[in-house]
Design a protein around this motif. Sequence first.
Motif, PDB file in Angstrom:
ATOM      1  N   GLU A  44     -21.435  -9.725  10.666  1.00  0.00           N
ATOM      2  CA  GLU A  44     -21.374  -8.346  10.173  1.00  0.00           C
ATOM      3  C   GLU A  44     -22.748  -7.708  10.090  1.00  0.00           C
ATOM      4  O   GLU A  44     -22.889  -6.501  10.197  1.00  0.00           O
ATOM      5  N   ALA A  45     -23.776  -8.497   9.899  1.00  0.00           N
ATOM      6  CA  ALA A  45     -25.112  -7.930   9.768  1.00  0.00           C
ATOM      7  C   ALA A  45     -25.580  -7.273  11.066  1.00  0.00           C
ATOM      8  O   ALA A  45     -26.487  -6.449  11.061  1.00  0.00           O
ATOM      9  N   PHE A  46     -24.946  -7.623  12.170  1.00  0.00           N
ATOM     10  CA  PHE A  46     -25.404  -7.129  13.465  1.00  0.00           C
ATOM     11  C   PHE A  46     -24.491  -6.065  14.063  1.00  0.00           C
ATOM     12  O   PHE A  46     -24.608  -5.705  15.211  1.00  0.00           O
ATOM     13  N   ARG A  47     -23.546  -5.572  13.260  1.00  0.00           N
ATOM     14  CA  ARG A  47     -22.659  -4.552  13.795  1.00  0.00           C
ATOM     15  C   ARG A  47     -22.238  -3.597  12.688  1.00  0.00           C
ATOM     16  O   ARG A  47     -22.306  -3.917  11.508  1.00  0.00           O
ATOM     17  N   LYS A  48     -21.832  -2.423  13.094  1.00  0.00           N
ATOM     18  CA  LYS A  48     -21.327  -1.436  12.148  1.00  0.00           C
ATOM     19  C   LYS A  48     -19.810  -1.547  12.097  1.00  0.00           C
ATOM     20  O   LYS A  48     -19.143  -1.481  13.116  1.00  0.00           O
ATOM     21  N   ARG A  49     -19.290  -1.709  10.902  1.00  0.00           N
ATOM     22  CA  ARG A  49     -17.861  -1.919  10.735  1.00  0.00           C
ATOM     23  C   ARG A  49     -17.216  -0.693  10.123  1.00  0.00           C
ATOM     24  O   ARG A  49     -17.665  -0.214   9.083  1.00  0.00           O
ATOM     25  N   SER A  50     -16.162  -0.182  10.747  1.00  0.00           N
ATOM     26  CA  SER A  50     -15.464   0.972  10.209  1.00  0.00           C
ATOM     27  C   SER A  50     -14.501   0.517   9.112  1.00  0.00           C
ATOM     28  O   SER A  50     -14.019  -0.620   9.125  1.00  0.00           O
ATOM     29  N   ASP A  51     -14.259   1.407   8.177  1.00  0.00           N
ATOM     30  CA  ASP A  51     -13.374   1.063   7.077  1.00  0.00           C
ATOM     31  C   ASP A  51     -11.916   1.142   7.530  1.00  0.00           C
ATOM     32  O   ASP A  51     -11.512   2.096   8.199  1.00  0.00           O
ATOM     33  N   PRO A  52     -11.099   0.169   7.151  1.00  0.00           N
ATOM     34  CA  PRO A  52      -9.694   0.157   7.571  1.00  0.00           C
ATOM     35  C   PRO A  52      -8.933   1.332   6.987  1.00  0.00           C
ATOM     36  O   PRO A  52      -9.206   1.778   5.870  1.00  0.00           O
ATOM     37  N   GLU A  83      -5.990  -7.175  -5.952  1.00  0.00           N
ATOM     38  CA  GLU A  83      -5.105  -6.106  -5.514  1.00  0.00           C
ATOM     39  C   GLU A  83      -5.482  -5.568  -4.134  1.00  0.00           C
ATOM     40  O   GLU A  83      -6.637  -5.636  -3.721  1.00  0.00           O
ATOM     41  N   LEU A  84      -4.472  -5.037  -3.462  1.00  0.00           N
ATOM     42  CA  LEU A  84      -4.686  -4.254  -2.253  1.00  0.00           C
ATOM     43  C   LEU A  84      -4.898  -2.822  -2.700  1.00  0.00           C
ATOM     44  O   LEU A  84      -3.978  -2.166  -3.203  1.00  0.00           O
ATOM     45  N   ILE A  85      -6.107  -2.323  -2.549  1.00  0.00           N
ATOM     46  CA  ILE A  85      -6.482  -1.007  -3.043  1.00  0.00           C
ATOM     47  C   ILE A  85      -6.395   0.014  -1.912  1.00  0.00           C
ATOM     48  O   ILE A  85      -7.022  -0.165  -0.862  1.00  0.00           O
ATOM     49  N   VAL A  86      -5.624   1.071  -2.115  1.00  0.00           N
ATOM     50  CA  VAL A  86      -5.526   2.165  -1.138  1.00  0.00           C
ATOM     51  C   VAL A  86      -6.047   3.428  -1.799  1.00  0.00           C
ATOM     52  O   VAL A  86      -5.601   3.800  -2.894  1.00  0.00           O
ATOM     53  N   LEU A  87      -6.985   4.086  -1.148  1.00  0.00           N
ATOM     54  CA  LEU A  87      -7.620   5.283  -1.684  1.00  0.00           C
ATOM     55  C   LEU A  87      -7.071   6.536  -0.991  1.00  0.00           C
ATOM     56  O   LEU A  87      -6.949   6.568   0.228  1.00  0.00           O
ATOM     57  N   ASP A  95     -10.461  15.481   0.840  1.00  0.00           N
ATOM     58  CA  ASP A  95     -11.603  16.061   1.546  1.00  0.00           C
ATOM     59  C   ASP A  95     -12.024  15.237   2.759  1.00  0.00           C
ATOM     60  O   ASP A  95     -13.002  15.571   3.430  1.00  0.00           O
ATOM     61  N   HIS A  96     -11.304  14.156   3.042  1.00  0.00           N
ATOM     62  CA  HIS A  96     -11.539  13.315   4.215  1.00  0.00           C
ATOM     63  C   HIS A  96     -12.894  12.610   4.199  1.00  0.00           C
ATOM     64  O   HIS A  96     -13.341  12.098   5.224  1.00  0.00           O
ATOM     65  N   THR A  97     -13.559  12.589   3.065  1.00  0.00           N
ATOM     66  CA  THR A  97     -14.866  11.922   2.996  1.00  0.00           C
ATOM     67  C   THR A  97     -15.012  11.018   1.773  1.00  0.00           C
ATOM     68  O   THR A  97     -15.613   9.950   1.866  1.00  0.00           O
ATOM     69  N   SER A  98     -14.484  11.450   0.619  1.00  0.00           N
ATOM     70  CA  SER A  98     -14.727  10.700  -0.613  1.00  0.00           C
ATOM     71  C   SER A  98     -14.078   9.324  -0.578  1.00  0.00           C
ATOM     72  O   SER A  98     -14.652   8.346  -1.071  1.00  0.00           O
ATOM     73  N   ALA A  99     -12.888   9.211   0.012  1.00  0.00           N
ATOM     74  CA  ALA A  99     -12.221   7.909   0.069  1.00  0.00           C
ATOM     75  C   ALA A  99     -12.998   6.940   0.949  1.00  0.00           C
ATOM     76  O   ALA A  99     -13.188   5.776   0.595  1.00  0.00           O
ATOM     77  N   ALA A 100     -13.475   7.419   2.100  1.00  0.00           N
ATOM     78  CA  ALA A 100     -14.241   6.557   2.997  1.00  0.00           C
ATOM     79  C   ALA A 100     -15.549   6.108   2.347  1.00  0.00           C
ATOM     80  O   ALA A 100     -15.954   4.946   2.476  1.00  0.00           O
ATOM     81  N   LEU A 144     -16.211   5.792  -0.896  1.00  0.00           N
ATOM     82  CA  LEU A 144     -15.945   4.824  -1.954  1.00  0.00           C
ATOM     83  C   LEU A 144     -15.501   3.490  -1.360  1.00  0.00           C
ATOM     84  O   LEU A 144     -15.874   2.422  -1.870  1.00  0.00           O
ATOM     85  N   ALA A 145     -14.725   3.537  -0.283  1.00  0.00           N
ATOM     86  CA  ALA A 145     -14.290   2.296   0.366  1.00  0.00           C
ATOM     87  C   ALA A 145     -15.492   1.487   0.846  1.00  0.00           C
ATOM     88  O   ALA A 145     -15.528   0.261   0.698  1.00  0.00           O
ATOM     89  N   GLN A 146     -16.483   2.174   1.414  1.00  0.00           N
ATOM     90  CA  GLN A 146     -17.693   1.485   1.863  1.00  0.00           C
ATOM     91  C   GLN A 146     -18.415   0.837   0.701  1.00  0.00           C
ATOM     92  O   GLN A 146     -18.906  -0.296   0.804  1.00  0.00           O
ATOM     93  N   ARG A 147     -18.467   1.532  -0.422  1.00  0.00           N
ATOM     94  CA  ARG A 147     -19.150   0.976  -1.587  1.00  0.00           C
ATOM     95  C   ARG A 147     -18.409  -0.248  -2.125  1.00  0.00           C
ATOM     96  O   ARG A 147     -19.028  -1.247  -2.508  1.00  0.00           O
ATOM     97  N   LEU A 148     -17.086  -0.163  -2.195  1.00  0.00           N
ATOM     98  CA  LEU A 148     -16.303  -1.277  -2.696  1.00  0.00           C
ATOM     99  C   LEU A 148     -16.422  -2.498  -1.783  1.00  0.00           C
ATOM    100  O   LEU A 148     -16.564  -3.633  -2.252  1.00  0.00           O
ATOM    101  N   ARG A 149     -16.378  -2.261  -0.477  1.00  0.00           N
ATOM    102  CA  ARG A 149     -16.488  -3.371   0.469  1.00  0.00           C
ATOM    103  C   ARG A 149     -17.886  -3.987   0.415  1.00  0.00           C
ATOM    104  O   ARG A 149     -18.044  -5.207   0.482  1.00  0.00           O
ATOM    105  N   ALA A 150     -18.895  -3.136   0.284  1.00  0.00           N
ATOM    106  CA  ALA A 150     -20.257  -3.661   0.169  1.00  0.00           C
ATOM    107  C   ALA A 150     -20.427  -4.472  -1.106  1.00  0.00           C
ATOM    108  O   ALA A 150     -21.227  -5.413  -1.164  1.00  0.00           O
ATOM    109  N   GLY A 151     -19.643  -4.113  -2.147  1.00  0.00           N
ATOM    110  CA  GLY A 151     -19.700  -4.843  -3.402  1.00  0.00           C
ATOM    111  C   GLY A 151     -18.891  -6.115  -3.407  1.00  0.00           C
ATOM    112  O   GLY A 151     -18.894  -6.838  -4.402  1.00  0.00           O
ATOM    113  N   GLY A 152     -18.189  -6.392  -2.305  1.00  0.00           N
ATOM    114  CA  GLY A 152     -17.465  -7.651  -2.191  1.00  0.00           C
ATOM    115  C   GLY A 152     -15.967  -7.545  -2.178  1.00  0.00           C
ATOM    116  O   GLY A 152     -15.280  -8.532  -1.927  1.00  0.00           O
TER     117      GLY A 152
END
Length: 295
Positions: A137-145, A224-228, A232-237, A239-247
């Motif tokens: 993962e450190a060598f690629r950009k991963r899109s949020d599911p 849990e399986l968290i769905v956001l 505005d088509h931006t805030s969910a993405a 926050l998802a990046q922050r949550l995934r980065a946090g583990g």
Amino acid sequence: MNFFLYSFFPAGLHRGWLPFLLLLLTGAFPLTAASLSVEELADRIVGGEVRFLIDVRRTHSYAEGHIPNAVNIPLEHLQNRRLPRIGEVIVYGDGLGQLDMEKALQYLAEKPGIEPVLLQGGYAAWETRSGVTTSKEAFRKRSDPTITYQGLRKNRDADLVIYDLRKGGGASHESLRDHFPDARIGTGSPKALLPSNRGRGEGASLMASNQNPLLKGKAPRTDELIVLVDDDHTSAAALAQRLRAGGLKRVAVLAGGEFAMEFSGRPGFERRGQASIRMPAPEDQNSDKETEENP
């Protein structure tokens, strides 16, 4: 057999009951498969007790990262794939509600000599709790599911929780419970689920007796399986990046957010009186699609 069926039911009723009885007698009803947690799988791997581990995600997802030693058999190929009679087989999907795991279990259960066991939470749960994968993962950009409106409606994951990030509220917003009556609605901010936001000492006892080298030192606060859902088509993405980065890896975004809810997930050409309303794809996505179709 046919004589018994015809004589037992009044005239005409056997036509409706016959398929039911055949399913009953042949055992063709959907099976409730065994399951195991990520912690249990980690213990089995360390103990050398895992004989066969199947990843049913698509090939590109498997290539991006998977549980070590897992074999990739995409769901669309699973039914026709021959397997040796090896007994217990542990199977996992994405853990994000994008795959029909009931169908995967059915396909495996129909194969002679195969006993399917489902990994709870799939690959996303393994990433969250273990992190030991083949991913670079450190060598690629991963899109949020993302998960579609229809996919979320069909999801029967007992751990599914939807968080509403829409602003304003009131009558201008659709009700989440009207669209997804079987899902739990999260309260508060999902950011509170991050390990860094927990109180000191909280959850420490969860790992006090667990020394499995495949598991992280700190257990996540939730499985849990968290769905956001946003508007505005931006805030969910974001926050998802922050949550995934946090583990927390079991995080998905409702594709289209409130826009998808407004039209119940129907594509533009199916929206009566709204055929001109569409969500245009970015130019770079359009160009990629054209490149794929016209190599």
